[in-house]
Motif scaffolding. Structure first.
Motif, short mmCIF file in Angstrom:
data_model
loop_
_atom_site.label_atom_id
_atom_site.label_comp_id
_atom_site.label_asym_id
_atom_site.label_seq_id
_atom_site.Cartn_x
_atom_site.Cartn_y
_atom_site.Cartn_z
N LEU A 54 0.85 -1.18 0.00
CA LEU A 54 0.00 0.00 0.00
C LEU A 54 0.89 1.24 0.00
O LEU A 54 0.43 2.33 -0.28
N ASP A 55 2.13 1.05 0.34
CA ASP A 55 3.08 2.14 0.41
C ASP A 55 4.40 1.63 -0.16
O ASP A 55 4.63 0.43 -0.20
N GLU A 74 1.37 0.77 -10.81
CA GLU A 74 0.11 0.68 -10.05
C GLU A 74 -0.64 -0.61 -10.39
O GLU A 74 -1.19 -1.28 -9.54
N THR A 75 -0.67 -0.90 -11.69
CA THR A 75 -1.41 -2.08 -12.15
C THR A 75 -0.81 -3.36 -11.60
O THR A 75 -1.50 -4.24 -11.08
N ALA A 78 -1.41 -3.72 -7.94
CA ALA A 78 -2.79 -4.14 -7.70
C ALA A 78 -2.92 -5.64 -7.90
O ALA A 78 -3.56 -6.34 -7.12
N GLN A 79 -2.27 -6.14 -8.95
CA GLN A 79 -2.36 -7.57 -9.23
C GLN A 79 -1.68 -8.39 -8.13
O GLN A 79 -2.19 -9.43 -7.71
N ARG A 81 -1.17 -7.47 -4.98
CA ARG A 81 -2.00 -7.37 -3.77
C ARG A 81 -3.12 -8.39 -3.83
O ARG A 81 -3.42 -9.09 -2.87
N ASN A 82 -3.72 -8.43 -5.01
CA ASN A 82 -4.85 -9.33 -5.19
C ASN A 82 -4.45 -10.79 -5.04
O ASN A 82 -5.17 -11.61 -4.47
N PRO A 107 -12.84 -9.19 -3.87
CA PRO A 107 -11.50 -9.53 -4.38
C PRO A 107 -11.55 -10.55 -5.52
O PRO A 107 -10.73 -10.51 -6.43
N TYR A 110 -12.13 -8.92 -8.82
CA TYR A 110 -10.92 -8.39 -9.45
C TYR A 110 -9.97 -9.49 -9.90
O TYR A 110 -9.04 -9.25 -10.64
#
Lengths: 233, 409
Positions: A54-55, A74-75, A78-79, A81-82, A107, A110
């Motif tokens: 997140l950071d 970012e993409t 996101a992937q 994290r998911n 989740p 996504y």
């Protein structure tokens, strides 16, 4: 599972720079249940946010399940994290206009899991946290403990490698806190890796290992005898 | 983009945020509605202007005599100018290139009787060609013809309402009516688009009128029809030459503005069309402003919506939403709302215009309408800008670090 080497992080506050993490070295094996403790301002939440992608970190290296986490778009972040991570927040962070089941299924949406499978999985995890009868309720129709259990179900629904819990019992009374910890312990019993940030001693002792943070460095890292939360429930 | 799951997600969001959806939809619908209605009213104004002239021919001059205001060639000032039959013939002879027809017009008002019914009507002495100037429509029988004029026949062509007043349900055709003491045979009944006043008139041969009035050759007014193909410039030139001709014949000073008057219908029509055109531009400008206001409205709402959803976006990002997924959800939602409500506003507007019809005629708005092309174009513009208005804050929101978004309360 998690390996951190010489991690530094500072925040710019106008002209001043606030050095929050000053060289953290830290390793977590699969199946561990780790409590990260420290007073406020010790940098424990920052550490968790970096672990949760997140950071971003300033210096050092971070490897998650063998994958170096560095300069992610970012993409990509996101992937990852998911795929790798499940979050449990102090303030639950449920989407207030979605029902419990829809929150849990998010989740998976996504992850592009088909709709039917999503619903089945969501129900399965809600059952696991004992909230199947509340599946169609909105978050504001649930108690704090129930909300946190929905959040836990949501964190697990994507079947992540690591669960990250930021003060999961911070907004709950002690009885509900123990219920939530009982759930976390049981999830850990199944072999899931879990990191819990807390400043409460009793909660920390319900984990298997306690890492003490003070002023941005690790001052203590010890294995403890786990106190089962079950007995207080 | 056309994934069923995405749409399900969007519909869920729309359904569960009814106020927000309503507000943004309402702004767009209202914007389009006002645009359509205003634009339609503009067209209605133009219709009204055109209608003023529609019932009369526009290739017409009306020449009225006046009183001189200057002495000229031995004639004193303040002399009444009069037209007579020779003027008609002279005009006809002098302007064969321009002229289509000439007709005098002698108006008299008086009591008209049929059996026990009587009423006051204007009786108008004209020649056969006057029918073209007034665009009189014959319902039954016939109009006056050249023979009637030559024979000074006691024939009358009466308006539809004259027949209705005097004859009730009977047919007037072939009956005899008493016009201020003289008996006339009704040979025709007419109607006129200009309305009730025109349909309460009676046309008789001007020669008959002159005969009744002690066989005079005086006439009140001259109505001149010019050939439409000479165009506006030709009409203006003709007007100039005609004025010069009358001045010479009647000994009126070239600078005397009061000796006689020419009403040039073509010129008036053109001026009024220009006026209507300017009005239409003003209305279009206001309507365009409405669209801009609509765009600003939807932009504001989108900024607010994204702001309100910052935390939700943070949660979604923490759960693995990519920036693209975040943007497309917000964008599709805004485009969907603008499209649906834009279409609704447009349909209501068009429906309102077509149901209004002539009800606003008293306010100079006749049959307001908007062509569908303009309405659809305006709607699409609003949708595009609504989309853009959604895209900019959505992109910004998608860029916020999840940790910052999550902290947002």
């Amino acid at each position: 599972m998690i390996e951190i080497k010489d991690l530094h992080k500072s925040y710019k506050m106008g002209n001043n720079s606030l050095h929050v993490l000053k060289g953290i070295n830290f390793k977590v094996e699969e199946g561990e249940l780790v409590a990260i403790m420290g007073s406020s301002g010790s940098g424990k939440s920052t550490l968790l946010n970096i672990l949760g992608m997140l950071d971003e970190l300033d210096e050092g290296s971070y490897t998650l399940d063998g994958v170096p986490i560095k300069n992610l778009s970012e993409t990509k972040a996101a992937q990852y994290r998911n795929k790798f991570l499940g979050f449990i927040f102090q303030s639950f962070n449920l989407i207030n206009y979605k029902s419990a089941a829809e929150n849990v299924a998010l989740p998976l949406y996504y992850q592009k899991v088909p709709r039917k499978e999503r619903q089945e999985k969501a129900m399965q995890y809600l059952e696991k946290v004992g909230l199947k009868p509340w599946a169609e309720h909105l978050p504001n129709e649930l108690s704090g403990g129930q909300k946190q259990r929905v959040a836990i179900a949501r964190a697990m629904a994507a079947e992540p490698k690591v669960l990250l819990a930021d003060e999961p019992t911070g907004a709950l009374d002690s009885k509900t806190s123990y219920e939530v910890m009982d759930l976390i312990q049981k999830i850990n019993d199944e072999g899931n890796t879990i990191l819990v940030v807390t400043h409460e001693e009793d909660i920390a002792h319900m984990c298997k290992r306690i890492v003490h943070l003070k002023d941005g460095v690790i001052v203590e890292d010890k294995k403890v005898e786990q106190v089962r939360a079950e007995q207080y429930v | 983009m056309f994934n069923r799951d995405n749409w399900k997600e969007i519909f869920d969001t729309i359904q569960k945020n009814k106020l927000r959806t309503f507000l943004s939809g309402f702004t767009v619908a209202l914007g389009i509605l006002i645009f359509v209605v205003l634009y339609g009213f503009g067209n209605g104004l133009i219709n009204t202007f055109n209608e003023f002239f529609e019932d009369d021919a526009t290739n017409t001059f009306f020449v009225f005599p006046g009183r001189t205001s200057m002495p000229y060639k031995g004639y004193k000032s303040n002399r009444q100018i009069e037209f007579d039959n020779s003027d008609l013939a002279d005009i006809e002879e002098s302007f064969p290139l321009f002229l289509e027809y000439v007709s005098p017009r002698v108006d008299r008002s008086g009591m008209v009787k049929y059996k026990n019914e009587s009423n006051n009507y204007t009786t108008r002495g004209v020649s056969e060609s006057y029918q073209f100037a007034e665009k009189t429509i014959i319902m039954k029988g016939r109009y006056l013809n050249q023979e009637d004029i030559k024979d000074k026949a006691k024939y009358a062509v009466i308006g539809r309402l004259v027949e209705k007043d005097l004859f009730k349900n009977e047919s007037a055709l072939g009956k005899y009516i008493d016009i201020t003491g003289s008996v006339f045979k009704v040979i025709g009944v007419f109607q006129d688009d200009a309305g009730d006043d025109e349909e309460r008139r009676i046309y008789i041969p001007y020669t008959t009128r002159q005969l009744i009035e002690k066989n005079t050759d005086k006439i009140n007014q001259i109505v001149i029809g010019f050939k439409p193909e000479i165009g506006y410039a030709g009409a203006m030139a003709f007007e100039g030459q005609l004025g010069k001709f009358i001045r010479e014949k009647k000994y009126i000073d070239p600078n005397d503005q009061r000796g006689f008057f020419i009403r040039n219908v073509a010129d008036q029509l053109k001026q009024n069309q220009q006026f209507a055109g300017v009005l239409q531009i003003i209305v279009a400008f206001v309507a365009f402003g409405t669209i801009i206001a609509g765009i600003i409205g939807i932009s504001n709402i989108m900024v607010f919506v994204v702001k309100e959803r910052t935390k939700e976006i943070g949660i979604r990002k923490a759960l693995g939403a990519t920036p693209k997924a975040v943007i497309s959800t917000i964008l599709l939602e805004s485009v969907f709302i603008t499209t649906v409500s834009g279409a609704v506003g447009m349909i209501i507007g068009v429906g309102m215009l077509s149901s209004l019809g002539d009800t606003l005629k008293d306010y100079f708005i006749t049959n307001p309408f908007i062509n569908m092309g303009t309405a659809i174009f305006a709607t699409i513009v609003l949708i595009l800008f609504g989309g853009l208005a959604g895209y900019i804050p959505a992109r910004r929101a998608a860029r916020i670090k999840p940790i910052v978004a999550l902290r947002d309360e």
